[in-house]
Design an enzyme around this catalytic site. Structure first.
Site, PDB file in Angstrom:
ATOM      1  N   THR A 108      42.557  39.791  34.445  1.00 55.13           N
ATOM      2  CA  THR A 108      42.852  39.696  35.844  1.00 55.13           C
ATOM      3  C   THR A 108      42.860  40.947  36.664  1.00 55.13           C
ATOM      4  OG1 THR A 108      45.228  39.559  35.547  1.00 55.13           O
ATOM      5  CG2 THR A 108      44.384  37.365  35.590  1.00 55.13           C
ATOM      6  N   GLN A 124      45.599  42.299  32.108  1.00 53.07           N
ATOM      7  CA  GLN A 124      46.252  42.156  33.387  1.00 53.07           C
ATOM      8  C   GLN A 124      46.499  43.368  34.167  1.00 53.07           C
ATOM      9  OE1 GLN A 124      49.541  40.040  31.451  1.00 53.07           O
ATOM     10  NE2 GLN A 124      49.026  38.227  32.571  1.00 53.07           N
ATOM     11  N   VAL A 165      33.411  45.318  41.754  1.00 51.15           N
ATOM     12  CA  VAL A 165      33.192  44.711  42.770  1.00 51.15           C
ATOM     13  C   VAL A 165      31.820  45.186  43.167  1.00 51.15           C
ATOM     14  CG1 VAL A 165      33.637  44.539  45.281  1.00 51.15           C
ATOM     15  CG2 VAL A 165      35.667  44.404  43.763  1.00 51.15           C
ATOM     16  N   SER A 166      31.644  46.541  42.980  1.00 50.46           N
ATOM     17  CA  SER A 166      30.349  46.947  43.263  1.00 50.46           C
ATOM     18  C   SER A 166      29.339  46.478  42.379  1.00 50.46           C
ATOM     19  CB  SER A 166      30.242  48.566  43.460  1.00 50.46           C
ATOM     20  OG  SER A 166      30.877  49.129  42.118  1.00 50.46           O
ATOM     21  N   TYR A 220      41.663  59.827  31.837  1.00 49.24           N
ATOM     22  CA  TYR A 220      42.099  59.636  32.970  1.00 49.24           C
ATOM     23  C   TYR A 220      43.614  59.448  32.999  1.00 49.24           C
ATOM     24  CZ  TYR A 220      41.830  57.511  37.552  1.00 49.24           C
ATOM     25  OH  TYR A 220      41.691  57.153  38.983  1.00 49.24           O
TER      26      TYR A 220
END
Length: 337
Positions: A219, A285, A197-198, A154
């Site tokens: 982060t 990060q 998140v998901s 990717y």
């Protein structure tokens, strides 16, 4: 009326590759809202027709199942190239095909743009920075990427695509727009793509423990999809001298543990945070320097994480309620992307 390449048209006919995906479907909604005709092209490897079901019957919308690794012969006034699996679980499933999608797809779409003399937008990624040694990441930073690691299909595919875009611009005068997208979230995310998140929301809704890879101190910066699409539109409508690359993302930084705790507090339940080993080459990060976006596009995010999470959780509550068995079909593993 004419576009930035001087091509005349009345109503714009716009091609969006990867249009049945998370971001592609939101972009199409916005393009239709502004009055365009939209041709959505997707091979449905990670895209989902449910993301565009609401457009059925719209006379200005057309869907074509097609793989951008093969040439496409259509007549359009504008091209948005968003076709490529974007989460590690999906792009590592078939890494050779991932590289082909980024590189062959770019070649085919650039060739089409060259023939038609129309502007073309490339959805690049913050992954081109790799595990950055400079923080936050400005566009001038060349990155720290492992060329042979599990994420390189990717990372390097997108880097090569950027090279192709700028070579077509220099060699053929093509009007290009290259956006480097940082972590984005919102409704229509794939429930089992393993993105942080998901992943956290679905695990909490199902009462499962929330999986953190590493100690959670790494982060990320999270941009809500509506803000990102606004950045896309402003970029494409910027003058022909604005080519990028331009970072698009939210510069407000959170640790992975902070995100998990916030999601758990919003959803409630008895889920616990569970740590697992950090995957190879996972960036520690990731935060964009959006100075160029502010200066050249007059753009910055406006939706804070708290509000964006509320909207996203509301969407996933519906998904979990409708398809409780399917949510956990694919193993959610290996990333805090």
């Amino acid at each position: 009326m004419s576009n930035s390449s001087g091509r005349s048209y009345g109503r714009r006919r716009v091609l969006v590759t990867g249009g049945a995906g998370f971001l592609g479907s939101h972009l199409i909604d916005r393009l239709l809202k502004r009055g365009d005709e939209v041709l959505c092209v997707d091979n449905l490897f990670t895209g989902d027709k449910s993301n565009i079901d609401h457009l059925a019957g719209n006379p200005r919308f057309e869907f074509m199942r097609h793989d951008v690794c093969f040439p496409l012969f259509v007549e359009v006034d504008e091209i948005w190239n968003l076709a490529c699996p974007a989460s590690p679980i999906h792009y590592q499933h078939d890494p050779v095909q991932t590289t082909k999608t980024s590189v062959h797809g770019a070649i085919n779409m650039l060739g089409l743009a060259k023939r038609l003399k129309v502007p073309i937008f490339q959805a690049s990624t913050s992954e081109i920075y790799g595990d950055p040694s400079i923080h936050p990441q400005p566009e001038e930073y060349w990155g720290n990427v492992n060329t042979i690691g599990p994420r390189s299909c990717y990372d390097e595919g997108k880097r090569c695509a950027e090279t192709l875009f700028f070579d077509y611009h220099r060699q053929h005068g093509l009007d290009i727009k290259v956006a480097r997208i940082f972590n984005t979230y919102g409704p229509r995310m794939h429930a089992s793509d393993g993105r942080v998140v998901s992943n956290f929301i679905v695990q909490a809704l199902r009462g499962e423990d929330i999986t953190i890879y590493g100690d959670g101190s790494q982060t990320r910066s999270f941009c809500y999809c509506e803000d990102l699409i606004e950045g896309f539109i402003r970029f494409m409508e910027a003058g022909p001298d604005v080519h990028g690359p331009i970072n698009l993302g939210n510069p407000v930084e959170f640790t992975i543990r902070q995100l998990a705790e916030t999601v758990l507090a919003k959803i409630g339940g008895r889920s616990k945070l569970v740590e697992e080993p950090l995957p190879q080459d996972d960036p520690l990060q990731r935060r964009p320097d959006i100075t160029k976006a502010k200066q050249q596009l007059d753009w910055k995010p406006s939706i804070e994480l708290d509000e964006g999470l509320d909207r996203t959780i509301a969407y996933f509550r519906t998904i979990v309620a409708e398809k409780p068995a399917r949510i956990g079909e694919r193993h959610l593993a290996g990333v805090n992307a």
